[in-house]
Design a protein around this motif. Sequence first.
Motif, PDB file in Angstrom:
ATOM      1  N   UNK B 273       0.313  -9.041  -3.267  1.00 48.75           N
ATOM      2  CA  UNK B 273       1.170  -8.362  -3.131  1.00 48.75           C
ATOM      3  C   UNK B 273       1.127  -7.189  -3.635  1.00 48.75           C
ATOM      4  N   UNK B 274       0.706  -7.522  -5.751  1.00 48.44           N
ATOM      5  CA  UNK B 274       1.030  -6.924  -6.156  1.00 48.44           C
ATOM      6  C   UNK B 274       0.113  -5.221  -6.334  1.00 48.44           C
ATOM      7  N   UNK B 275      -1.717  -6.176  -6.504  1.00 46.52           N
ATOM      8  CA  UNK B 275      -3.247  -5.393  -5.885  1.00 46.52           C
ATOM      9  C   UNK B 275      -3.052  -4.567  -4.919  1.00 46.52           C
ATOM     10  N   UNK B 276      -2.640  -5.322  -3.539  1.00 46.27           N
ATOM     11  CA  UNK B 276      -2.696  -4.692  -2.113  1.00 46.27           C
ATOM     12  C   UNK B 276      -0.945  -2.956  -2.526  1.00 46.27           C
ATOM     13  N   UNK B 277      -0.241  -3.039  -2.681  1.00 41.56           N
ATOM     14  CA  UNK B 277       0.466  -2.568  -3.015  1.00 41.56           C
ATOM     15  C   UNK B 277       0.076  -0.954  -4.108  1.00 41.56           C
ATOM     16  N   UNK B 278      -0.002  -1.335  -5.040  1.00 47.70           N
ATOM     17  CA  UNK B 278      -1.057  -0.316  -5.940  1.00 47.70           C
ATOM     18  C   UNK B 278      -2.239   0.006  -5.772  1.00 47.70           C
ATOM     19  N   UNK B 279      -3.302  -0.681  -4.913  1.00 53.58           N
ATOM     20  CA  UNK B 279      -4.285  -0.203  -4.812  1.00 53.58           C
ATOM     21  C   UNK B 279      -4.972  -0.338  -3.698  1.00 53.58           C
ATOM     22  N   UNK B 280      -3.031   0.373  -2.462  1.00 50.90           N
ATOM     23  CA  UNK B 280      -4.026  -0.115  -1.534  1.00 50.90           C
ATOM     24  C   UNK B 280      -5.258   0.855  -0.920  1.00 50.90           C
ATOM     25  N   UNK B 281      -5.163   2.256  -1.264  1.00 52.32           N
ATOM     26  CA  UNK B 281      -5.913   3.519  -1.061  1.00 52.32           C
ATOM     27  C   UNK B 281      -7.210   2.981  -1.401  1.00 52.32           C
ATOM     28  N   UNK B 282      -7.767   2.267  -2.074  1.00 55.43           N
ATOM     29  CA  UNK B 282      -9.396   1.359  -2.879  1.00 55.43           C
ATOM     30  C   UNK B 282      -9.786   0.186  -1.907  1.00 55.43           C
ATOM     31  N   UNK B 283      -8.820  -0.071  -0.853  1.00 55.91           N
ATOM     32  CA  UNK B 283      -9.193  -1.598   0.737  1.00 55.91           C
ATOM     33  C   UNK B 283     -10.622  -0.419   0.743  1.00 55.91           C
ATOM     34  N   UNK B 284     -10.769  -1.508   1.032  1.00 64.99           N
ATOM     35  CA  UNK B 284     -12.231  -0.966   2.698  1.00 64.99           C
ATOM     36  C   UNK B 284     -11.506   0.087   4.200  1.00 64.99           C
ATOM     37  N   UNK B 285     -12.019   0.986   4.333  1.00 60.69           N
ATOM     38  CA  UNK B 285     -11.277   1.449   5.604  1.00 60.69           C
ATOM     39  C   UNK B 285     -10.799   0.141   6.714  1.00 60.69           C
ATOM     40  N   UNK B 286     -11.820  -0.571   6.904  1.00 57.26           N
ATOM     41  CA  UNK B 286     -11.579  -2.080   7.410  1.00 57.26           C
ATOM     42  C   UNK B 286     -10.325  -2.521   7.807  1.00 57.26           C
ATOM     43  N   UNK B 287     -10.740  -2.544   5.987  1.00 59.90           N
ATOM     44  CA  UNK B 287      -9.239  -3.915   5.490  1.00 59.90           C
ATOM     45  C   UNK B 287      -8.390  -3.130   5.605  1.00 59.90           C
ATOM     46  N   UNK B 288      -8.456  -1.695   5.188  1.00 55.96           N
ATOM     47  CA  UNK B 288      -6.611  -1.020   5.259  1.00 55.96           C
ATOM     48  C   UNK B 288      -6.420  -0.296   7.011  1.00 55.96           C
ATOM     49  N   UNK B 289      -7.374  -0.492   7.959  1.00 54.32           N
ATOM     50  CA  UNK B 289      -7.427  -0.707   9.297  1.00 54.32           C
ATOM     51  C   UNK B 289      -6.499  -2.049   9.992  1.00 54.32           C
ATOM     52  N   UNK B 290      -7.111  -2.822   9.580  1.00 51.43           N
ATOM     53  CA  UNK B 290      -6.223  -3.680   9.437  1.00 51.43           C
ATOM     54  C   UNK B 290      -5.154  -3.996   9.498  1.00 51.43           C
ATOM     55  N   UNK B 291      -4.782  -3.668   8.764  1.00 47.78           N
ATOM     56  CA  UNK B 291      -3.307  -3.570   7.394  1.00 47.78           C
ATOM     57  C   UNK B 291      -2.163  -2.762   8.453  1.00 47.78           C
ATOM     58  N   UNK B 292      -3.318  -1.677   8.669  1.00 45.12           N
ATOM     59  CA  UNK B 292      -2.058  -0.878   9.688  1.00 45.12           C
ATOM     60  C   UNK B 292      -1.964  -1.647  10.367  1.00 45.12           C
ATOM     61  N   UNK B 293      -2.981  -1.913  11.437  1.00 48.48           N
ATOM     62  CA  UNK B 293      -2.595  -2.940  12.803  1.00 48.48           C
ATOM     63  C   UNK B 293      -1.653  -3.671  12.834  1.00 48.48           C
ATOM     64  N   UNK B 294      -1.567  -4.155  11.897  1.00 47.67           N
ATOM     65  CA  UNK B 294      -0.802  -5.300  11.524  1.00 47.67           C
ATOM     66  C   UNK B 294       0.982  -4.801  10.671  1.00 47.67           C
ATOM     67  N   UNK B 295       1.058  -3.558  11.009  1.00 45.61           N
ATOM     68  CA  UNK B 295       2.141  -2.972  10.502  1.00 45.61           C
ATOM     69  C   UNK B 295       3.002  -3.366   8.758  1.00 45.61           C
ATOM     70  N   UNK B 296       1.149  -3.051   7.806  1.00 48.11           N
ATOM     71  CA  UNK B 296       1.731  -4.498   6.486  1.00 48.11           C
ATOM     72  C   UNK B 296       1.382  -3.058   5.745  1.00 48.11           C
ATOM     73  N   UNK B 297       1.720  -2.133   5.178  1.00 46.94           N
ATOM     74  CA  UNK B 297       1.669  -0.994   4.356  1.00 46.94           C
ATOM     75  C   UNK B 297       2.483  -1.265   3.592  1.00 46.94           C
ATOM     76  N   UNK B 298       1.694  -0.418   2.177  1.00 53.83           N
ATOM     77  CA  UNK B 298       2.365  -0.166   0.990  1.00 53.83           C
ATOM     78  C   UNK B 298       3.924   0.381   0.992  1.00 53.83           C
ATOM     79  N   UNK B 299       4.966   0.038   0.226  1.00 60.83           N
ATOM     80  CA  UNK B 299       5.481  -1.141  -0.815  1.00 60.83           C
ATOM     81  C   UNK B 299       5.788  -2.080   0.180  1.00 60.83           C
ATOM     82  N   UNK B 300       5.117  -2.665   0.031  1.00 64.93           N
ATOM     83  CA  UNK B 300       5.456  -4.434   0.592  1.00 64.93           C
ATOM     84  C   UNK B 300       6.152  -5.104  -0.367  1.00 64.93           C
ATOM     85  N   UNK B 301       7.921  -5.569  -0.238  1.00 60.51           N
ATOM     86  CA  UNK B 301       9.102  -5.873  -1.203  1.00 60.51           C
ATOM     87  C   UNK B 301       9.432  -7.157  -0.531  1.00 60.51           C
TER      88      UNK B 301
END
Lengths: 182, 430
Positions: B273-301
Motif C-alpha cells: 500500500x505504501x509503495x503503491x501510494x508513493x510510486x504509482x506513476x512508476x508502475x508500468x502503463x498496463x499496471x496503471x491501467x488495471x488499477x484505474x479500471x479497478x478504481x484504485x488510485x492513490x491515495x488509498x487509505x
Amino acid sequence: MKSESTPTRKAPTAPLKNEKSVNITIVGVGNEFRGDDGAGILAVRMLKEKVPADVRTAELAGDQSGLLELMRSSDALVIIDAVRSSAAAGTIFRVDASEDPMPEHFFSFSTHAFDSAHAVELARTLKLLPRRVIFYGIVGKEFSYSSGLTQEVTESVNLIQTNIQNEIKAALQREAPVEDDA
Amino acid sequence: MKNKQARTIKVDYLARVEGEGALKVKMKDGRVDDVKFRIFEPPRFFEAFLRGRKYSEAPDITARICGICPIAYQMSSVHAMENAFGVRVDGQLRELRRLIYCGEWIESHALHVYMLHAPDFLGYEDAIQLAKDHPDAVQRGLRLKKTGNDLVTILAGREIHPINVKVGGFYKLPAKKDFVEILERLKRARDEAYETVLWTASLPFPEFEYDYEFVSLSHPGEYPFNEGRLISNKGLNIDIREYELIFHETHAYYTNALQSEMKGKGAYLVGPLARFNLNFEKLSPLAQKAAREANAVPPIKNPFKSIVARAVEALYACDEAIRIIENYEQPEKAAVDYSVRPGFGFGCTEAPRGILYHRYLVGEDGAIRDAKIVPPTSQNQKMIETDLRNFVTANIEMPKQELTLRCEQVVRNYDPCISCATHFLKLEIS
C-alpha cells in the motif's frame, strides 16, 4: 481417522525396484535450519538411496502450495512433515489422506502459513489428489533456528525409513496396471 | 448495556500468517482498553549468528530467515556489502536482480491474495472452503504463484533457500534460451494478474480509513525493488544510510519481536500500500491501467484495500519480468570484481511485505563485526496495533464473533511474516 504408531525397529529391507512405471513421489516438508522442522527434509534425503531410482524425491520449505504441483504429477505421494503436538517428541503420526481427511488439529501444527494439511485438503477440493496420499507427521520439540534435530526426532527419522520403503512397495503393488489375461 | 461490560477478543493462534502470532484486544466501558499484537516464536538471533562470519556468507545465511521471501534477504545483504566495498552492479546484472525480485513478488503476492487474504472478504474460513465455491479463482492463484516460483528457480538455482546470488552479482548466469518457456508463461500470468486486480477490487471492503505515514523506497526511474531513497507522504526523504537516525526499535514486554517506530512520531506503514501510494506513476502503463479500471488510485487509505495494491504489484512484476527477459543479453561476467574493504555497509530493498533494512560492519579480514536486520513485519507491528485499536473503537457494537474475524483480517492486511519478525507473534481479543 487418525492413526498413531511408533514404528518398531526392523532390519533394512533390500533395495526396491519400480518396474511398473508408477509415478511415486516422496516429499520432505520443512525448514532444515529450524531444528526439528527439518525432520521431513532429512528423512527424504536418507530415503533417496533406498528407493528405486525412478521414485521421485522432493524437498519443500516455506509455504506448501508446491505440494499441489507434486500431486498433479504423481500416482502416489508420501509426505513427511514435522508437526507440533502434545504427544511426546518423536511420536509418528500416519494418515492415509487418500481415504480420510487430514485430522482437524493437524492444521494448526505446522508453522507454515499454507501448511501440508491445507495443501492436501485443497487438492482434495480441487480434485487434484492422487490415488494414494500417505502423510507421516513426526512430532518435533525444538523449532527455533539451529542446525540439527533433537535426539527423539533423529531416532524417529531413522525408524520411519523402513515404513516408507514398505509404503513404496505397497504403492507399487496397488498402482500397478492390472494384467488382462483374457 | 452490553457494550459497557468488559469484553475480550482473543485469538490464540492467528491463522494464515507466516509463523505464529496472537492478538488480544481488551474493551472496557464501551472503549478499547488495551491492544497487544504478540509474536511468540522463539527469538532467532540471526544478527548475533552473523558476527564473525565472512561477509560473503551473509546472503545465504540471511536467506534462511524466511521461507517465503529469501530473495529479499539476499538482496538487502548483497547491496549492503556492495555499499561497504564501494561496488556498483549495473547493466544486465542489475536487471537480473530486478527479475529475481519480480519472481518473489509474484509468488508471495499470489499466495497472500488468493490463499490467505481473499477468504476473509468472502466469508470463508480458509482457501479450502473458498475453493469449493470459487475453484477457478483458486486455480488462477496457484498458476500465478507457480510462475513466480519457477522464475525464482531459474535465477536462484532453487526456489527455497536460493544459492545463486552473491556479492557483486551471481555465481552462474542464465542463458537467453533458459527464459523461452517462462516468458510465454509470464505472458499468460500477466493476463491472469490483470484479472486478479479486477477480482480483488470487486471484493466487499469494510469502511475504514486512517491518515497513515506511508514509507517506501523511491527511485527516479523505476518502481522500487532494490534501490532508492526512503520517502514518505509526510515529508521523509532520506538516504538509506540515515535509516537509524529516523527509525528505532523498541522491545515491548509482551512480544518477542522488536517494534519499529519513527522517532518522535510513532507508527508507520510499509509494504504494497505504501509503495503503491508513493510510486504509482512508476508502475508500468498496463499496471496503471488495471488499477484505474479497478478504481484504485492513490491515495488509498483503507488498509483492507492493500489486497488490490498487492494484485497491482503482482501484475507489475509480471509486466516488468517480461520487459527484462525480452531485453536480456547474457553478460560476459556473472559478477563484477571488487575488493573487500572495512567499514559500514547499508542495504534497504523492498521485500514483498515492505522495506527490509540491513546494516553491517565488516572488518579488515572480511569478517562481519556487527549486523542489524529490520524486517518489514517488525516495522508494521505498531501500525497493526494502531489499526486494531482504531478498528475496534469504530466497531465497538459489532458482535464479538464478527469483530474477532475482522480483527484477524486487520492483521492479515499486512501479510505479516512472523518468522522474519522474530528476533520474536499470536492474536487475542478481550
